[in-house]
Design a protein around this motif. Sequence first.
Motif, PDB file in Angstrom:
ATOM      1  N   LEU A 313     -16.761  28.364  96.363  1.00 52.95           N
ATOM      2  CA  LEU A 313     -16.741  28.692  97.781  1.00 52.95           C
ATOM      3  C   LEU A 313     -15.325  28.511  98.308  1.00 52.95           C
ATOM      4  N   PRO A 314     -14.971  29.226  99.380  1.00 50.95           N
ATOM      5  CA  PRO A 314     -13.654  29.007  99.973  1.00 50.95           C
ATOM      6  C   PRO A 314     -13.504  27.558 100.432  1.00 50.95           C
ATOM      7  N   GLN A 315     -12.304  27.053 100.376  1.00 46.05           N
ATOM      8  CA  GLN A 315     -12.038  25.665 100.723  1.00 46.05           C
ATOM      9  C   GLN A 315     -12.465  25.343 102.147  1.00 46.05           C
ATOM     10  N   ASP A 316     -12.304  26.300 103.067  1.00 44.42           N
ATOM     11  CA  ASP A 316     -12.647  26.056 104.469  1.00 44.42           C
ATOM     12  C   ASP A 316     -14.140  25.913 104.698  1.00 44.42           C
ATOM     13  N   ALA A 317     -14.944  26.291 103.700  1.00 45.70           N
ATOM     14  CA  ALA A 317     -16.395  26.155 103.849  1.00 45.70           C
ATOM     15  C   ALA A 317     -16.856  24.717 103.642  1.00 45.70           C
ATOM     16  N   LEU A 318     -16.021  23.880 103.024  1.00 45.29           N
ATOM     17  CA  LEU A 318     -16.392  22.506 102.692  1.00 45.29           C
ATOM     18  C   LEU A 318     -15.822  21.530 103.711  1.00 45.29           C
ATOM     19  N   VAL A 319     -16.646  20.518 104.063  1.00 41.60           N
ATOM     20  CA  VAL A 319     -16.236  19.472 104.987  1.00 41.60           C
ATOM     21  C   VAL A 319     -16.343  18.134 104.252  1.00 41.60           C
ATOM     22  N   ASP A 320     -15.243  17.405 104.227  1.00 36.74           N
ATOM     23  CA  ASP A 320     -15.188  16.106 103.548  1.00 36.74           C
ATOM     24  C   ASP A 320     -15.605  15.009 104.510  1.00 36.74           C
ATOM     25  N   GLU A 352      -5.735  26.947  95.311  1.00 37.42           N
ATOM     26  CA  GLU A 352      -5.180  27.011  96.659  1.00 37.42           C
ATOM     27  C   GLU A 352      -6.190  27.499  97.697  1.00 37.42           C
ATOM     28  N   GLY A 353      -7.221  28.206  97.268  1.00 35.96           N
ATOM     29  CA  GLY A 353      -8.146  28.754  98.265  1.00 35.96           C
ATOM     30  C   GLY A 353      -9.613  28.533  97.980  1.00 35.96           C
ATOM     31  N   ASN A 354      -9.975  28.059  96.787  1.00 34.44           N
ATOM     32  CA  ASN A 354     -11.375  27.940  96.401  1.00 34.44           C
ATOM     33  C   ASN A 354     -11.665  26.596  95.749  1.00 34.44           C
ATOM     34  N   VAL A 355     -12.963  26.225  95.802  1.00 35.20           N
ATOM     35  CA  VAL A 355     -13.431  24.988  95.188  1.00 35.20           C
ATOM     36  C   VAL A 355     -14.651  25.313  94.323  1.00 35.20           C
ATOM     37  N   GLU A 356     -14.658  24.818  93.089  1.00 30.94           N
ATOM     38  CA  GLU A 356     -15.799  25.040  92.195  1.00 30.94           C
ATOM     39  C   GLU A 356     -17.017  24.265  92.701  1.00 30.94           C
ATOM     40  N   ILE A 357     -18.168  24.933  92.746  1.00 31.88           N
ATOM     41  CA  ILE A 357     -19.424  24.303  93.171  1.00 31.88           C
ATOM     42  C   ILE A 357     -20.287  24.083  91.937  1.00 31.88           C
ATOM     43  N   LEU A 358     -20.522  22.816  91.598  1.00 34.05           N
ATOM     44  CA  LEU A 358     -21.277  22.503  90.384  1.00 34.05           C
ATOM     45  C   LEU A 358     -22.777  22.706  90.561  1.00 34.05           C
ATOM     46  N   ASN A 359     -23.309  22.393  91.745  1.00 35.12           N
ATOM     47  CA  ASN A 359     -24.760  22.494  91.959  1.00 35.12           C
ATOM     48  C   ASN A 359     -25.151  23.793  92.660  1.00 35.12           C
ATOM     49  N   HIS A 360     -24.472  24.872  92.311  1.00 33.29           N
ATOM     50  CA  HIS A 360     -24.754  26.165  92.946  1.00 33.29           C
ATOM     51  C   HIS A 360     -26.175  26.644  92.690  1.00 33.29           C
ATOM     52  N   GLN A 361     -26.794  26.191  91.581  1.00 36.51           N
ATOM     53  CA  GLN A 361     -28.153  26.622  91.254  1.00 36.51           C
ATOM     54  C   GLN A 361     -29.189  26.058  92.231  1.00 36.51           C
ATOM     55  N   GLU A 362     -28.814  25.062  93.036  1.00 39.24           N
ATOM     56  CA  GLU A 362     -29.741  24.487  94.016  1.00 39.24           C
ATOM     57  C   GLU A 362     -29.893  25.363  95.252  1.00 39.24           C
ATOM     58  N   PHE A 363     -29.077  26.408  95.332  1.00 42.34           N
ATOM     59  CA  PHE A 363     -29.139  27.295  96.486  1.00 42.34           C
ATOM     60  C   PHE A 363     -29.786  28.612  96.067  1.00 42.34           C
TER      61      PHE A 363
END
Length: 380
Positions: A313-320, A352-363
Motif C-alpha cells: 500500500l502507499p506509505q500515506d495509507a498507513l498511520v503509525d 520511497e512510496g510503498n510499504v509491504e503488507i504481510l497480512n494482505h490475505q486478511e482483507f
Amino acid sequence: MKNHALVYITFASILFFGSCSSQSDIPEEEAEPLQEGTYVLTANQFKSSNMELGIFEMASFHQVVKAIGKFDVPPENNAAVSSYFSGTIKDIRLLPGEKVKKGQKLFTLENPDFVQIQQDYLEAKGQLTYLKSDYERQKNLAQDNVTSQKNYLKAESDYIVTNVKAESLAKKLQLMNIDPNSLSLENIRSTIQINSPIEGYVTQVHAMRGKFLNPSETAISIVDTDHMHLELNVFEKDLSKIQKGQPIVFKIQEDDSKEYEAFVYLVNKVVDPENRTIGIHGHLSDEKITERFNPGMYVEAEIYATTATKISLPQDALVDIDGEFYVLVLKHFSKNEYTFMKRKVKTRLSNEGNVEILNHQEFSEGAQFLVKGAFNIITD
C-alpha cells in the motif's frame, strides 16, 4: 522501479448540504465515529479534503546497501607529464582546466647536452658508410685468403660497434621527439619539445618558465574524463550482498536533489585493514552524462542488492500509532457518505512510496483503502 496502480473514486456531482448535516448534527468538517474504529465521512468532506481511495498494488522493494565514494578515471586516463632528459623550461603556456589534444606541444626544454647527442648520432651515422664498406671488403678478402683473419675481425667489430652506437643514439633522439631520419647538420638544435601523451584537461601545472626540470620530474598533470567511473566503499559485512551488474543509484554533494544511475562493474577482493571496507567499481548507465562530473567529486550511493515484488500500500495509507500500523478500509459508501473501518496491518519492506503488507490475505479481494487523509482522521 515502482508500479503504482491506485484506483481513485471521485464524486464531483454528489454534494449534500443542510439535510445531511442536520441528520447527524455533526459539522461537515469533522468525521463522525459511530463506534470504536469506525468513521463516517460525507461526500463533501471527502472531496474538500482531497482524499483518495486505493487498492493493494504490486511494488518493487530493494535490499539497499549504502556506499560512499568519489568519481575517478582509469589509470591510463591520468598522465603525469615529465621528460626523460633534464633541461631548463624555455616556453610553457598552460593553465589548469585547459583542454589539450594527444601529441600537442605542452612546453619546451633547453639543454646544450641535446646538441651533443645529435652530434654524436650524425658522426656515428657518417662513419657507418665507410665501416660497412671496409667490413664487406675485408670479408671478401678473408674468404679469398688475401687478408688476415685479424683485419677482417677488426673491420667487423668496428662496424658492429658503430652501428649499435648509432641505433642507440637514434632511440634517444626519438625520446627527445627528434626524428633521426630527418636530422642533419643544418637542423641541430638545443631545445626539445614535450608533447601531451593523451587527450584531456590540464589539472595541475607544476613548472614555470626558467625552472630546471630534472628527469622524470612531473611538470604537468592531465586527466581524460571520457571514461569516468565510480569508486565506492561498502562495509565488509555487506560484501556477500554485492554482485556484479547490480543497479546503483547515486547523488552528488553539489545537487542532492537529483539521482543518477550506474551499475556494479567490479568488486575488489581485498578488505581495507584500517576501515574494514571493500572497494566497488561502478560504471555509469549513461556515459553521455560524464561531462557533468569531475574526478574527485564526492558521491553518496545506494546499491540495490536484491529486488522483490510484493503486495503493498502507499506509505500515506498507513498511520503509525505507538509503533503499530493502521489503515482505514472502506466498508460501505453511498451517494452521500463513506464508512471506514480502522484495521491493523503487519509490514516489513518499504521504499520511497510503498510499504509491504504481510497480512494482505486478511482483507477481501478488491478492498479499498483511504490512501490520502487517513492520518488526520485516525489521530484526530
